[in-house]
Structure formats: C-alpha cells, structure tokens
Design a protein around this motif. Structure first.
Motif, PDB file in Angstrom:
ATOM      1  N   MET A 247       0.646  -1.321  -0.049  1.00 26.15           N
ATOM      2  CA  MET A 247      -0.012  -0.163   0.148  1.00 26.15           C
ATOM      3  C   MET A 247       0.756   1.207  -0.181  1.00 26.15           C
ATOM      4  O   MET A 247       1.540   1.709   0.590  1.00 26.15           O
ATOM      5  CB  MET A 247      -0.895   0.024   1.381  1.00 26.15           C
ATOM      6  N   ILE A 248       1.242   2.157  -0.694  1.00 26.96           N
ATOM      7  CA  ILE A 248       1.617   2.765  -1.039  1.00 26.96           C
ATOM      8  C   ILE A 248       0.920   4.590  -0.812  1.00 26.96           C
ATOM      9  O   ILE A 248      -0.207   4.932  -1.764  1.00 26.96           O
ATOM     10  CB  ILE A 248       2.803   2.915  -2.011  1.00 26.96           C
ATOM     11  N   THR A 249       1.816   5.060  -0.639  1.00 28.53           N
ATOM     12  CA  THR A 249       1.352   7.176  -0.472  1.00 28.53           C
ATOM     13  C   THR A 249       1.697   7.721  -1.207  1.00 28.53           C
ATOM     14  O   THR A 249       3.118   8.070  -0.860  1.00 28.53           O
ATOM     15  CB  THR A 249       0.957   7.521   0.259  1.00 28.53           C
ATOM     16  N   ILE A 250       1.681   8.918  -2.385  1.00 28.74           N
ATOM     17  CA  ILE A 250       1.991  10.054  -2.687  1.00 28.74           C
ATOM     18  C   ILE A 250       2.480  10.723  -1.690  1.00 28.74           C
ATOM     19  O   ILE A 250       1.170  11.327  -1.417  1.00 28.74           O
ATOM     20  CB  ILE A 250       2.238  10.653  -4.480  1.00 28.74           C
ATOM     21  N   VAL A 251       3.667  11.398  -1.344  1.00 24.53           N
ATOM     22  CA  VAL A 251       3.445  12.986   0.023  1.00 24.53           C
ATOM     23  C   VAL A 251       4.404  13.401  -1.303  1.00 24.53           C
ATOM     24  O   VAL A 251       5.433  14.059  -1.251  1.00 24.53           O
ATOM     25  CB  VAL A 251       3.901  12.486   0.705  1.00 24.53           C
ATOM     26  N   GLU A 252       2.985  14.329  -1.273  1.00 29.36           N
ATOM     27  CA  GLU A 252       4.029  16.108  -2.305  1.00 29.36           C
ATOM     28  C   GLU A 252       3.431  17.038  -1.374  1.00 29.36           C
ATOM     29  O   GLU A 252       2.667  17.267  -1.251  1.00 29.36           O
ATOM     30  CB  GLU A 252       3.719  16.271  -3.326  1.00 29.36           C
ATOM     31  N   ASP A 253       4.513  17.765  -1.199  1.00 32.62           N
ATOM     32  CA  ASP A 253       5.005  18.751  -0.353  1.00 32.62           C
ATOM     33  C   ASP A 253       4.412  18.663   0.704  1.00 32.62           C
ATOM     34  O   ASP A 253       3.265  19.267   1.600  1.00 32.62           O
ATOM     35  CB  ASP A 253       3.802  20.194  -0.635  1.00 32.62           C
ATOM     36  N   GLY A 254       4.837  17.604   1.583  1.00 39.32           N
ATOM     37  CA  GLY A 254       4.147  17.532   2.720  1.00 39.32           C
ATOM     38  C   GLY A 254       2.905  16.686   2.638  1.00 39.32           C
ATOM     39  O   GLY A 254       2.049  16.992   4.228  1.00 39.32           O
ATOM     40  N   LYS A 255       1.988  16.582   1.978  1.00 36.93           N
ATOM     41  CA  LYS A 255       0.529  15.973   2.116  1.00 36.93           C
ATOM     42  C   LYS A 255       0.313  15.292   1.623  1.00 36.93           C
ATOM     43  O   LYS A 255       1.651  15.072   0.211  1.00 36.93           O
ATOM     44  CB  LYS A 255      -0.460  17.226   1.235  1.00 36.93           C
ATOM     45  N   GLU A 256      -0.706  14.727   1.862  1.00 36.93           N
ATOM     46  CA  GLU A 256      -0.894  13.191   0.766  1.00 36.93           C
ATOM     47  C   GLU A 256      -1.509  13.190  -0.136  1.00 36.93           C
ATOM     48  O   GLU A 256      -2.638  13.569  -0.287  1.00 36.93           O
ATOM     49  CB  GLU A 256      -1.383  12.192   2.240  1.00 36.93           C
ATOM     50  N   VAL A 257      -1.059  13.328  -1.418  1.00 35.28           N
ATOM     51  CA  VAL A 257      -1.358  13.034  -2.279  1.00 35.28           C
ATOM     52  C   VAL A 257      -3.086  11.930  -2.899  1.00 35.28           C
ATOM     53  O   VAL A 257      -3.447  12.077  -3.270  1.00 35.28           O
ATOM     54  CB  VAL A 257      -1.335  13.588  -3.778  1.00 35.28           C
ATOM     55  N   LEU A 258      -2.411  10.976  -2.883  1.00 31.35           N
ATOM     56  CA  LEU A 258      -2.568   9.625  -3.536  1.00 31.35           C
ATOM     57  C   LEU A 258      -2.284   7.908  -2.794  1.00 31.35           C
ATOM     58  O   LEU A 258      -1.064   8.232  -2.361  1.00 31.35           O
ATOM     59  CB  LEU A 258      -2.510   9.328  -4.831  1.00 31.35           C
ATOM     60  N   THR A 259      -3.111   7.742  -2.436  1.00 29.62           N
ATOM     61  CA  THR A 259      -2.751   6.010  -1.576  1.00 29.62           C
ATOM     62  C   THR A 259      -3.868   5.005  -2.931  1.00 29.62           C
ATOM     63  O   THR A 259      -4.362   5.170  -3.322  1.00 29.62           O
ATOM     64  CB  THR A 259      -3.398   6.067  -0.575  1.00 29.62           C
ATOM     65  N   LYS A 260      -2.319   3.918  -3.250  1.00 28.07           N
ATOM     66  CA  LYS A 260      -2.907   2.843  -4.138  1.00 28.07           C
ATOM     67  C   LYS A 260      -2.372   1.490  -3.581  1.00 28.07           C
ATOM     68  O   LYS A 260      -0.881   2.041  -2.597  1.00 28.07           O
ATOM     69  CB  LYS A 260      -2.858   2.973  -5.422  1.00 28.07           C
ATOM     70  N   GLN A 261      -3.195   0.589  -3.454  1.00 24.01           N
ATOM     71  CA  GLN A 261      -2.479  -0.743  -3.101  1.00 24.01           C
ATOM     72  C   GLN A 261      -1.703  -1.126  -4.450  1.00 24.01           C
ATOM     73  O   GLN A 261      -2.550  -0.831  -5.777  1.00 24.01           O
ATOM     74  CB  GLN A 261      -3.320  -1.675  -3.114  1.00 24.01           C
ATOM     75  N   ILE A 262      -0.586  -1.428  -4.406  1.00 26.82           N
ATOM     76  CA  ILE A 262      -0.142  -1.630  -6.287  1.00 26.82           C
ATOM     77  C   ILE A 262       0.272  -3.501  -5.586  1.00 26.82           C
ATOM     78  O   ILE A 262       0.346  -4.234  -4.078  1.00 26.82           O
ATOM     79  CB  ILE A 262       1.687  -1.724  -6.681  1.00 26.82           C
ATOM     80  N   TRP A 263       0.647  -4.234  -6.820  1.00 26.50           N
ATOM     81  CA  TRP A 263       0.721  -5.594  -6.726  1.00 26.50           C
ATOM     82  C   TRP A 263       1.367  -5.500  -7.977  1.00 26.50           C
ATOM     83  O   TRP A 263       1.591  -5.538  -9.102  1.00 26.50           O
ATOM     84  CB  TRP A 263      -0.227  -6.778  -6.447  1.00 26.50           C
ATOM     85  N   VAL A 264       1.724  -7.750  -8.389  1.00 28.83           N
ATOM     86  CA  VAL A 264       2.626  -7.812  -9.387  1.00 28.83           C
ATOM     87  C   VAL A 264       2.187  -7.114 -10.434  1.00 28.83           C
ATOM     88  O   VAL A 264       0.736  -7.620 -10.463  1.00 28.83           O
ATOM     89  CB  VAL A 264       3.173  -8.589  -9.425  1.00 28.83           C
ATOM     90  N   ASN A 265       2.528  -7.141 -11.532  1.00 32.32           N
ATOM     91  CA  ASN A 265       1.882  -6.497 -12.479  1.00 32.32           C
ATOM     92  C   ASN A 265       0.725  -5.072 -12.212  1.00 32.32           C
ATOM     93  O   ASN A 265       0.075  -5.159 -13.406  1.00 32.32           O
ATOM     94  CB  ASN A 265       0.821  -7.547 -13.310  1.00 32.32           C
ATOM     95  N   GLU A 266       1.021  -4.937 -11.000  1.00 35.15           N
ATOM     96  CA  GLU A 266      -0.568  -3.524 -11.537  1.00 35.15           C
ATOM     97  C   GLU A 266       0.214  -2.284 -10.606  1.00 35.15           C
ATOM     98  O   GLU A 266       0.141  -2.249  -9.019  1.00 35.15           O
ATOM     99  CB  GLU A 266      -1.837  -4.213 -10.461  1.00 35.15           C
ATOM    100  N   PRO A 267       0.985  -1.609 -11.114  1.00 37.34           N
ATOM    101  CA  PRO A 267       1.582  -0.826 -11.061  1.00 37.34           C
ATOM    102  C   PRO A 267       0.858   1.016 -10.977  1.00 37.34           C
ATOM    103  O   PRO A 267      -0.581   0.743 -10.647  1.00 37.34           O
ATOM    104  CB  PRO A 267       2.533  -0.083 -11.585  1.00 37.34           C
ATOM    105  N   LEU A 268       1.699   1.155  -9.967  1.00 38.36           N
ATOM    106  CA  LEU A 268       0.951   2.813  -9.524  1.00 38.36           C
ATOM    107  C   LEU A 268       1.324   3.998 -10.297  1.00 38.36           C
ATOM    108  O   LEU A 268       3.552   4.272 -10.824  1.00 38.36           O
ATOM    109  CB  LEU A 268       1.621   4.155  -7.826  1.00 38.36           C
ATOM    110  N   SER A 269       0.852   4.757 -11.027  1.00 42.69           N
ATOM    111  CA  SER A 269       0.941   5.264 -11.689  1.00 42.69           C
ATOM    112  C   SER A 269       0.644   7.169 -11.587  1.00 42.69           C
ATOM    113  O   SER A 269      -0.497   7.143 -11.358  1.00 42.69           O
ATOM    114  CB  SER A 269       0.578   5.733 -13.380  1.00 42.69           C
TER     115      SER A 269
END
Ligand code: HEM
Lengths: 475, 295
Positions: A247-269
């Motif tokens: 489960m990964i979260t993108i953090v930009e300027d100290g803010k959480e922008v986006l959270t997504k579960q990734i698995w093999v063959n299912e990336p986050l873009s």
C-alpha cells in the motif's frame, strides 16, 4: 549547404555543384523502393542473430559458449547488445530516411492529383483501354440511361460529376479517395514510433529502491516522495503465494496526494512515473523493535525483559543507565580493514543489535549484543553489575519498488493509433474511379463504362457487373 | 475424458473429410463435391468453436493459454477466414490448399504431448483483466468472463497468423500456377485453378488482413508489457521474431508496388514470411529462451 554556396564568390560554384551532385545522389539513393525492400529484408535477417546469441550477458557466459576468439568478435561488432549497436540503429535510420525522402517525393504530386481529379472532358475511347470496361445497350433514351447510371453509382457510394447532355453525356464518378492516404499515415506513424523510442532512450530512466514500512522514499527527478504504508502477501488455501502487495502513498509538499495498493503487474502511476512491486524481504540492517533482558553478574537468570523500539531510548531496569537502539545487522561481520560493521548476507544468521548507552543526557558509550552469543562483550559499565541480553526482535519488511519513467511511451501509442488508421485506409478503403460515356443510338442508348481501382481489382469487377445489371433492368 | 478433447476428436475427423472433399472437388471438378466440401468445412468450424467454448468452461479463462489451445484458435480463425474468402470470391478449388493445411495443423496438435493440452488455471502474473470490463460484467455477476490485454493480444496475433496461413497456401498455388501459365509445366490439375493474377490478388488480400492484425497483436503485447513490466519493448526472442515476421510482410507489401518484384518474387516473400510465422509460433517456444510461455 546551398546558402553557403551562394555566399562564396570564387571557387564556390565548383564546390556547390559537387555538393549538389552528392546531395542529389544521396536523395536519389533514398528515393527508392528497392532500397526499402533491401533494408526491410536486411533488418529481418540480422535481427535473427540477436535471438540466437543471448543479449546483454556477462562476458564469462560468452567465453564459455563461444570461446575467446568469437567472444572478441562479438564484442567488437556489438552482437552482445545488437539492437542498440550502431549498425543496427543505422539500418533503422536508413529506413526512416527512406520514408522521409519517399514521402517528400511522392506525397505532393499524389495530393495534387487527388484534389484536381475531376476531368473537364475525356475521350470516350480511353474507356476501352481500361482493364475493366463494359458496353451495354439500354432500351431507353440517353437521358434516362444517364439517370439510371447516376442512381446506380450513387447507390454504391460514388460521388459524381456529369457533363454533356442530350444525345451524348459523360459521367466521372469516384469513391474512397482518402484510402490513398493510408500508406502515408502508416509511414508517418512509423516515424512517430521511432521518435517515441528516441525520446524514451534520452529522457527516460529506470531505477529500483527498497523502502521500509512507514518510511518515505525519494523519487529520482521528481518533486514528490513515496511512503510505504504496508506490505503483505496473500496466499492460496494451498499455501502457494497468490500476490505480493504494497500500500503506497504519494506525498507531495508534505501532503498526502494519493494512496493505492500495488501488486505484481499492477503499478501506480503518478506524473508519468510508475511504481512497480518487484520484490520484498526482511530488512537486514534494521528492526522495528527488540526484546532485551538484563542479567545480573554471576547469575544465569535473565530478568527484567523490556522492549525497545528502533531509535528510541529506554531505561535499563535496576540501573541508572538508558540505552538507545541504533543498529541492527542480520548476519554480523566486522570489516577489520575498513573498521565497519556489515551484514554478510540478508539472512539472520548472526543477528546483533547496537546500542548507545546514556547516563542522564550524556552518552557514555556503546554496546554490541549478539542473539546467539550472549555476553560476548560487556555491554554496561562495571558499576551496573549487569549485562544486556538480546532476546528477540520484531523485524521490518521492506518492499522492493521499481521506478520508471518513459515520456516517449505516449508518442509510441499515438503513433500506433495513427498506424491503425493508416492500415484501415490503406487496406480497406479502395480508391475507385469510373468513367461513363452515354450515347443515343437510334431508340436505345449505348452505355460504355470502365473503371480503375488502386487495389482489389476483383471487387471492382463485381461492382461493375452489378452496375451493368441495374442499369439494364432499372433495379 | 474432458469435453474439449471429445470435440477435438470429432474436429480432427471433420477436417480430414473436408480436406478430402476439397481434393476430390479439385481433381474431379464436380459441383456437388464442392458444395459438400463447403458444408463440411462449416461443420468443422462449428466443431472447432465447440472446442474453444468447452475449453473456456473447463479452464475458467479465455481458451488461449497453452500451445494446444492456441492451435485451436489458429485453426478456427483460418477456417473462418477461408470461408469468408470463398463466400466473397467463389473459388472453391483454392480450398484444397487451405483445408489440407488445416488438417495437418490438427494432426500436429493431436501429436502434442499431454502437458501442452491440459486445462490449467492461469499463472498469477498473467491474470490481469480490463477493469472497465470487469466492472461492467460485475453488474450481472459475470466478472470472471472479463478478458484483458493479454487475451486480446493473443487473439489478434492468431487472427494475423490465420491470414498469413491462407496467403501461404495461395502463394504455393501461385508458384505452380505461374509455371503452368508460362508453359513451364502443362499440368491439367493446375489449369483448374483461377488465373495466377487472381491468386496473387487473393493472397494479397489475405495478407492485407493478416498484417494489420499482427500489428495490433504486437502493439497490444507492447501495451501489456508496458503496463506489467514498465517497458513496451525488451527485445526478447518472441518479440524480436514477431518484428522479423512483420518486416518480411512489410517487404511483401512493398514488393507488390515495385516493378519487377510483383508476382513470383512476392509469392516467395509470402512463403518466407510464413516460415517466419511458424518459427515465431513454434520455434521460439521450443528452441530459444525468453519471457513468453508459448504464444
Ligand atoms: C517498416 C517499414 C514500412 C512499413 C510497415 C510500411 C507500410 C506500408 C503499407 C502498409 C503500405 C500500403 C501497402 C498497400 O496498400 O498494399 C505501404 C505502401 C507504400 N510504401 Fe511503405 N512502409 C514501410 C516503409 C516504406 C519505406 C521506407 C518506403 C520508402 C520508399 C515506403 C514506400 C511506400 C510506397 C511508395 C507505398 C505505396 C504507396 C501507395 O500505393 O499509396 N514504405 N507501406
């Protein structure tokens, strides 16, 4: 080149004509369909080599398979990385130049003839020269025959231009002109795809990073960071692994922008950068927490077990000292030469934890405690009359994330769409032209017509047959 | 015994009969044999469709996940392609080449060891469905029937192969027919075929279908690879061979617009192209190392 030629007043003429001749020879060389055939067949043949010789392997493998002499040749000619070797790229460049020159030469006249295609008048005798032509006699007046003909052609989807009247009429009909542009779309799409590949190789990148649960990871070239919230494995009932998930979260300027579960063959873009689940494991240089016990000097019994979190301080019960958990190594090794501690492997073969020892706010020393060798080194100062024991730990998972960015990809997809359109036009839209001459002969009308098609002549033959039937019987 | 293999046995017999009928029609030139042959190839098509449908039921995914299944798809697509061509152009004699080929393909599928035939659940790395399709089908609880890029990729590629297979059969006939037309040979059987010019045209039409489908197959494979691995092209042997095949057919198309390369030379390129297809399909899987399991 020609600019320079104009500027030079003396001797320039000769040089210019030379350059001119060379230029036109090169141009001529690339304006050739035979060259296209040659390059395509050469590309097909040489590409085979790279599927037989395994690509991008370590030298040893080539040495083992081909011996010293051939390995030398393979490396000199770039056969070990053939599809990026200069000569393979040169072949592709030739194909591209070939396309550019051919398009420059052929497209403008084609375009013009497609635009100004309607003849003012034509010689009816030419109809008989067409490969597909027919003459039928219809028992009506010429004007009715013209009407029927127009109707039949329109029904088949033709556009019509008509001239003449009364006893002699001309019809020119056409359909599917855009089909002629199909090959140009295909050729341009190829250039686009090559361009996309070039963009990718210059401004794309690939990298890999391991990130611990709860940690932030820097993303190369980007302003944002990535945080791993959780890593876990799903199993089938049989115990087989089904999926690795992060489960990964993108953090930009100290803010959480986006959270997504990734698995093999299912990336986050995100912003053109993609994150792939690619591996996982137990950290070899870090734990979440450790269980530590205290053993009084001269006793075998361990008392006062306490838990200490990573990078945090805790008091050692029964002593005035605090310890801070600052290090862990899964497979302890001390590099004497460099004076550093490393992990021989990622496996917990010889786990050890490292502490800083504090008395009040002052750090007074360090300690190294082994799981498998309790009491190997003294850990607390003499006065404590006690020793620390490393009883256990809770490891920390890391997730291996591949990171990649290829801004050329979208250009490649755009090229692919254009290519699809081009194929449709080139193969399924035929350019057909039909010339008709209608003449009154006594009570009936003689209709002479013939046509041309740029491909699929069989289709045109059938169509002309149909038209002949429908004007005779007025269906 | 599983149902799909029962249908397979029937189909094998059907293709044998179909090939014999087309052969009979060619030799004896009787109209009724030709009509029966067409009817029989339709029966064979239905039977092949049943193989695919029952296999999808047995394995729980689109039936193109092993070598044997992909052979069935290939045979099915070639049959449909041929029937469409026959319906549009009405040259039944040409069926002899295509249906003999179909029968041989069935035989080689028959000869495959069992491990290439059994219905297997899909390896997790290959399970990726189109989200929009799963979501849509989920409304009726049918999400397990959703397909993904990979299924699409295999399907398009095999339709392409089918076009090339038909063109291959026609190109071989072309070579012999041209010899007869130019007086090199005086075979009475060759005289039964339509003019070389027409065979050339039909073979071109088959490639005009095969080439775009192969291209769509290659591109959809690239889309999948980009999504799953982060690179749309990695020069693995299967990818490279698909590109080789693609170059050969591109050469064919340009040979036909080049004076002096039309006709016989183009027919030879089409034959070479199909040899590349066979290598792409079977050779790469068995001989060269790479990422692709089979197709
Ligand atoms: C991999 C490379 C290429 C591919 C895939 C390709 C594709 C195509 C296709 C699909 C057609 C239409 C064929 C048809 O209608 O039967 C075509 C036609 C043509 N191509 Fe290419 N082409 C390539 C390279 C080139 C190059 C390098 C040239 C440069 C001379 C070229 C010149 C032509 C010409 C002159 C035509 C006929 C144009 C027409 O009839 O409108 N092609 N090409």
């Amino acid at each position: 080149m020609s600019e320079k030629g104009k500027g030079a007043s003396t001797g320039g003429g000769k040089e210019r004509s030379f350059l001119h001749a060379a230029g036109s020879n090169i141009w001529y060389f690339f304006n050739s369909l035979k060259l296209t055939l040659g390059v395509l067949i050469t590309l097909a043949l040489v590409s085979i080599i790279g599927t037989v010789i395994e690509q991008n392997q370590p030298v040893e493998q080539y040495l083992a398979a081909y011996g010293e002499r051939w390995t030398g040749i393979i490396f000199k000619t770039g056969l070990h990385n053939m599809y990026h070797s200069w000569w393979f790229l040169a072949l592709l460049a030739m194909l591209a130049l070939n396309i550019v020159v051919c398009t420059f030469e052929r497209f403008p006249p084609k375009w013009k003839s497609l635009l100004n295609h309607i003849p003012d008048k034509f010689d009816p005798r030419l109809i008989e020269k067409l490969a597909h032509n027919k003459t039928v006699t219809v028992n009506t007046s010429a004007s009715t025959a013209v009407e029927r003909m127009s109707k039949a052609l329109k029904k088949k989807g033709y556009c019509i231009s008509q001239s003449g009247s009364g006893s002699e009429s001309f019809i020119y009909a056409w359909r599917g002109r855009v089909g002629r542009l199909g090959s140009d779309f295909v050729h341009i799409s190829l250039l686009l795809i090559l361009l996309g590949a070039i963009i990718g190789s210059y401004s794309g990148f690939k990298s890999f990073d391991a990130v611990y649960v709860g940690d932030l990871m820097k993303v190369p070239t980007a302003e944002f960071k990535l945080r791993l919230d959780k890593f876990w494995i799903d199993y089938y009932d049989t115990g087989q692994v089904r999926q690795y998930n992060s489960m990964i979260t993108i953090v930009e300027d100290g803010k959480e922008v986006l959270t997504k579960q990734i698995w093999v063959n299912e990336p986050l873009s995100y912003k053109g950068i993609r994150f792939y689940q690619s591996s996982y494991g137990m950290a070899w240089n870090r734990v979440e927490e450790a269980q530590i016990g205290v053993r009084k000097k001269g006793s075998e019994e361990v008392t006062d077990v306490f838990t200490i979190k990573w990078n945090e301080k805790a008091n050692v019960p029964g002593t005035p000292y605090d310890v801070k958990l600052v290090g862990y190594t899964a497979d302890y090794e001390y590099d004497k030469a460099k004076g550093i501690v490393t992990s021989k492997s990622a496996e917990p073969n010889n786990p050890a934890v490292m502490f800083e020892i504090y008395e009040g706010a002052d750090m007074i020393g360090g300690a190294l405690v082994f799981l498998n060798h309790p009491g190997l080194y003294p850990s607390l100062p003499e006065s404590a009359n006690a020793d620390l024991v490393f009883g256990g730990y809770k490891g920390i998972m890391y997730s291996g994330i591949s990171i990649n960015k290829d801004p050329g990809t979208n250009v490649v997809w755009a090229g692919s769409l254009v290519m699809g359109l081009g194929f449709y036009l080139a193969f399924f839209v035929y350019h057909r032209r039909v010339w008709v001459h209608v003449r009154q002969t006594g009570k009936s009308a003689e209709v002479k017509f013939g046509g041309m098609i740029n491909k699929n002549t069989l289709a045109l033959e059938r169509e002309l047959d149909d038209i002949a039937d429908s004007i005779v019987s007025d269906r | 015994m599983i149902l799909s293999l029962v249908f397979f046995t029937f189909s094998l017999v059907f293709y044998f009969i179909t090939a014999l009928l087309y052969l009979g029609h060619w030799i004896f030139k009787k109209k009724w044999i030709g009509q029966t042959a067409t009817a029989m190839s339709f029966v064979a098509l239905m039977s092949t469709s049943m193989i695919l449908i029952s296999r999808a039921g047995e394995s729980g995914h689109a039936p193109f996940s092993n070598l044997w299944e992909s052979m069935m798809l290939f045979i099915w697509a070639t049959n449909i392609g041929y029937l469409i061509m026959e319906y549009k152009h009405k040259f039944k004699v040409l069926g002899v080449a295509v249906m003999t080929f179909e029968f041989l393909a069935m035989l080689s599928a028959f000869a495959l060891p069992y491990k290439f035939k059994s219905a297997e659940p899909l390896n997790p790395a290959l399970q990726s469905k189109w989200h929009w399709m799963s979501d849509l089908l989920a409304r009726w609880d049918l999400q397990s029937y959703a397909i993904g890029w990979l299924d699409f990729h295999v399907f398009a590629t095999f339709v392409g192969y089918a076009g090339f297979a038909i063109a291959f059969g026609l190109s071989i006939i072309y070579i012999f027919k041209e010899r007869q037309e130019t007086g090199v040979s005086t075979s009475r059987l060759m005289a039964a075929f339509p003019d070389a010019r027409i065979i050339d045209e039909l073979s071109y039409r088959a490639i005009a279908w095969g080439f775009p489908f192969l291209t769509v197959g290659i591109i959809s494979g690239a889309v999948w690879a980009d999504y799953a691995w982060g690179t749309y092209w990695s020069w693995d042997p299967k990818e490279t061979w698909s590109l080789i095949t693609w170059f050969v057919y591109a050469a064919y198309l340009h040979a036909r617009v080049t004076r002096g390369w039309r006709g016989r030379k183009a027919a030879w390129i089409s034959i070479a192209g199909f040899l590349a297809v066979i290598f792409l399909y079977w050779g790469v899987s068995f001989i060269l190392p790479g990422l692709h399991a089979y197709a």
